[in-house]
Design a protein around this motif. Structure first.
Motif, short mmCIF file in Angstrom:
data_model
loop_
_atom_site.label_atom_id
_atom_site.label_comp_id
_atom_site.label_asym_id
_atom_site.label_seq_id
_atom_site.Cartn_x
_atom_site.Cartn_y
_atom_site.Cartn_z
N TYR A 18 48.19 17.66 7.65
CA TYR A 18 48.15 16.29 8.18
C TYR A 18 49.54 15.85 8.66
CZ TYR A 18 47.05 11.31 8.44
OH TYR A 18 46.88 10.03 8.87
N ALA A 19 50.56 16.10 7.86
CA ALA A 19 51.92 15.73 8.26
C ALA A 19 52.37 16.52 9.47
CB ALA A 19 52.88 15.95 7.08
N TRP A 20 52.03 17.82 9.51
CA TRP A 20 52.41 18.65 10.65
C TRP A 20 51.74 18.18 11.93
CZ3 TRP A 20 49.16 21.97 13.52
CH2 TRP A 20 49.82 22.77 14.45
N ARG A 21 50.45 17.82 11.84
CA ARG A 21 49.73 17.38 13.03
C ARG A 21 50.27 16.05 13.54
NH1 ARG A 21 47.28 19.44 17.31
NH2 ARG A 21 46.05 17.81 18.34
N LEU A 22 50.52 15.12 12.65
CA LEU A 22 51.07 13.82 13.07
C LEU A 22 52.43 13.99 13.73
CD1 LEU A 22 50.20 11.36 10.15
CD2 LEU A 22 49.19 11.46 12.43
N THR A 23 53.26 14.84 13.14
CA THR A 23 54.59 15.06 13.71
C THR A 23 54.50 15.72 15.08
OG1 THR A 23 55.48 15.32 11.47
CG2 THR A 23 56.83 16.13 13.29
N LYS A 24 53.59 16.67 15.22
CA LYS A 24 53.43 17.35 16.50
C LYS A 24 52.98 16.38 17.58
CE LYS A 24 51.00 21.16 18.76
NZ LYS A 24 50.00 22.25 18.61
N GLU A 25 51.99 15.53 17.26
CA GLU A 25 51.52 14.56 18.25
C GLU A 25 52.61 13.56 18.62
OE1 GLU A 25 48.03 12.77 16.71
OE2 GLU A 25 46.78 14.57 16.97
N SER A 26 53.39 13.14 17.64
CA SER A 26 54.49 12.22 17.93
C SER A 26 55.53 12.88 18.82
CB SER A 26 55.13 11.76 16.61
OG SER A 26 56.26 10.96 16.86
N ARG A 27 55.82 14.16 18.53
CA ARG A 27 56.80 14.90 19.34
C ARG A 27 56.29 15.08 20.77
NH1 ARG A 27 56.98 18.72 16.07
NH2 ARG A 27 55.93 20.40 17.18
N GLN A 28 55.00 15.37 20.92
CA GLN A 28 54.44 15.56 22.25
C GLN A 28 54.43 14.25 23.03
OE1 GLN A 28 50.63 17.26 21.29
NE2 GLN A 28 51.39 19.36 21.38
N MET A 29 54.10 13.15 22.37
CA MET A 29 54.11 11.87 23.05
C MET A 29 55.51 11.50 23.49
SD MET A 29 52.38 9.41 24.24
CE MET A 29 50.77 9.62 23.49
N SER A 30 56.49 11.79 22.66
CA SER A 30 57.88 11.51 23.03
C SER A 30 58.28 12.33 24.25
CB SER A 30 58.81 11.83 21.86
OG SER A 30 58.53 11.00 20.75
N ALA A 31 57.88 13.59 24.28
CA ALA A 31 58.19 14.44 25.43
C ALA A 31 57.48 13.94 26.69
CB ALA A 31 57.79 15.89 25.14
#
Length: 451
Positions: free
Chosen positions: A186-199
């Motif tokens: 769950y933490a990995w998925r949230l971080t990945k989505e946040s990172r992708q949105m930032s990019a």
């Protein structure tokens, strides 16, 4: 039909730094200080408050190691130091082993604080690549499995030894496995989505920055035209005066005429530069619907894929002698349509159909291919950043290679540009025996048509 060579795509986006983690030194140091204080408080309360036996010497030694490690890190590195991936992984490995050693001394799986083994894995899931997180999770669960069988007695009342049933320990171990896996993913998925949105937002910022540069160039051109207008007027005036003093037909007269002609030409060019965007040349400001579609599709013609363009009025608006509808020539609209046509040509087997119909209510452009169509599981999310129908390949270090995968940013930007022009973009798949994707872009008449 023209054939164009499409440039090969290169690696353009790195979603995670392959060298450094997102974990800063002061973050992990603060977390470890909280752990040290919490461990000291728990040991002190159990030993002195409840009067239970605790191997306090060994326990304090294990806790002191963490404290001294924090002191060393704070002295050796600046607080804002960003840890490399191997270094951060090593520190989290130490945290897991330190906690396992402390649990070994205080009851193993009988100790309710065993659930704290989830913490280092969660920190890794939020800051390190997935491969490192999986390794740390396996280490934590391996240590927990060891503690099921091997550990010192749980601190308890004097003369009473508390030994929980093995089935309870296995249940606690199973709960730890499930918690570690779920919270980590769950933490990995949230971080990945946040990172992708930032990019994705960064990519949009680049587009907006380029647009701002174009506006700045427009202002510079206007300033240059204003400053150069006076000298050019002076040159024209002087050449007129000199023409009166030079005999007609002489070489000097020809040179003066040429100089006057070129000065007037420069004045016309400067007037074009200062022209308001609403005063553009009608030949370029307005184009037919078919011309707009041909311009958007031109870079993607090839021998392999046939792009068929049809532009006609809707059946209820057709009339003899009805001429082509005209639209404003907007680079954003042309880019958006071109990107959709490009995607269709990449997935098409042999044909892409682009059809435009206009009516009293508006303009509808439909782009259909004969490829496999949109996958049902991503249909509702296509157009969001980093949602793509292409197969994705992510390296262990978090890098996505555009040679073999699509990032979904192209369609995200195209859809944004089209919607900014007042359009509505909808997606569907062909029905019946036919296969393929259909993208429909529709505008109200007032937003796109000029007549």
């Amino acid at each position: 039909m023209k054939t164009f060579t499409r440039p090969k795509k290169k690696n353009q986006r790195v979603l995670a730094d392959p060298v450094n983690s997102r974990l800063r030194l002061h973050t992990i140091v603060r977390l470890r200080w909280i752990a040290v204080l919490g461990q000291l408080a728990a040991i002190s309360f159990v030993s002195f408050g409840l009067g239970f036996y605790v191997p306090i010497g060994a326990a304090l030694t294990v806790i002191a190691l963490s404290a001294w490690l924090n002191v060393f890190l704070a002295v050796w590195y600046p607080s804002r130091h960003r840890l490399s991936i191997p270094y951060a992984t090593g520190l989290l490995v130490y945290d897991i082993l330190q906690l396992a050693a402390l649990l070994f001394l205080t009851g193993g799986m009988d100790n309710p604080f065993t659930m704290l083994m989830v913490a280092p894995v969660t920190v890794s899931a939020a800051t390190l690549p997935l491969r490192n997180t999986v390794a740390l999770g396996l280490l934590a669960l391996g240590a927990a499995a060891f503690l099921v069988r091997f550990h010192e007695p749980l601190p308890w009342y004097p003369g009473v030894e508390l030994e929980l049933p093995i089935i309870y320990k296995l249940g606690a171990f199973a709960a730890l496995c499930v918690s570690t896996t779920f919270i980590g993913l769950y933490a990995w998925r949230l971080t990945k989505e946040s990172r992708q949105m930032s990019a994705a937002l960064a990519a949009t910022d680049i587009v907006l920055a380029r647009e701002q540069k174009l506006h700045a160039l427009d202002g510079l051109a206007a300033a240059a035209a204003h400053e150069l207008g006076t000298p050019l007027s002076t040159i024209v005036l002087v050449t007129k005066e000199l023409e009166h003093t030079v005999k007609s037909g002489s070489p000097m007269a020809e040179d003066l005429a040429l100089l006057k002609q070129q000065a007037l030409r420069c004045r016309e060019i400067l007037q074009k530069l200062t022209r308001h965007p609403g005063e553009e040349d009608p030949m370029h400001a307005r184009v037919s619907v078919r011309a707009m579609l041909e311009e958007a599709a031109e870079p993607y013609y090839s021998e392999k894929i046939t792009i068929n363009i049809v532009a006609a009025p809707a059946a209820d608006t057709a009339a003899p002698g009805h001429r082509q509808a005209e639209v404003e020539r907007r680079p954003g609209v042309i880019y958006g349509l071109g990107n959709i046509i490009e995607n269709a040509s990449e997935f098409a087997t042999s044909r892409v159909d682009v059809r435009a119909e206009w009516s009293a209510s508006g303009l509808v452009v439909t782009i259909a291919d004969d490829g496999p169509g949109f996958r049902a599981e991503v249909m509702d999310n296509i157009g969001e950043p980093y949602v793509t129908t292409r197969p994705t390949t992510e390296t262990a270090d978090g890098m996505l290679d555009e040679d073999s995968t699509g990032l979904g940013l192209g369609f995200f930007i195209a859809k944004t540009l089209l919607e900014r022009s007042g359009a509505t973009v909808s997606l569907a798949n062909r029905s019946g025996a036919q296969t393929g994707a259909i993208v429909t872009v529709s505008w109200p008449r007032a937003f796109i048509l000029t007549q």
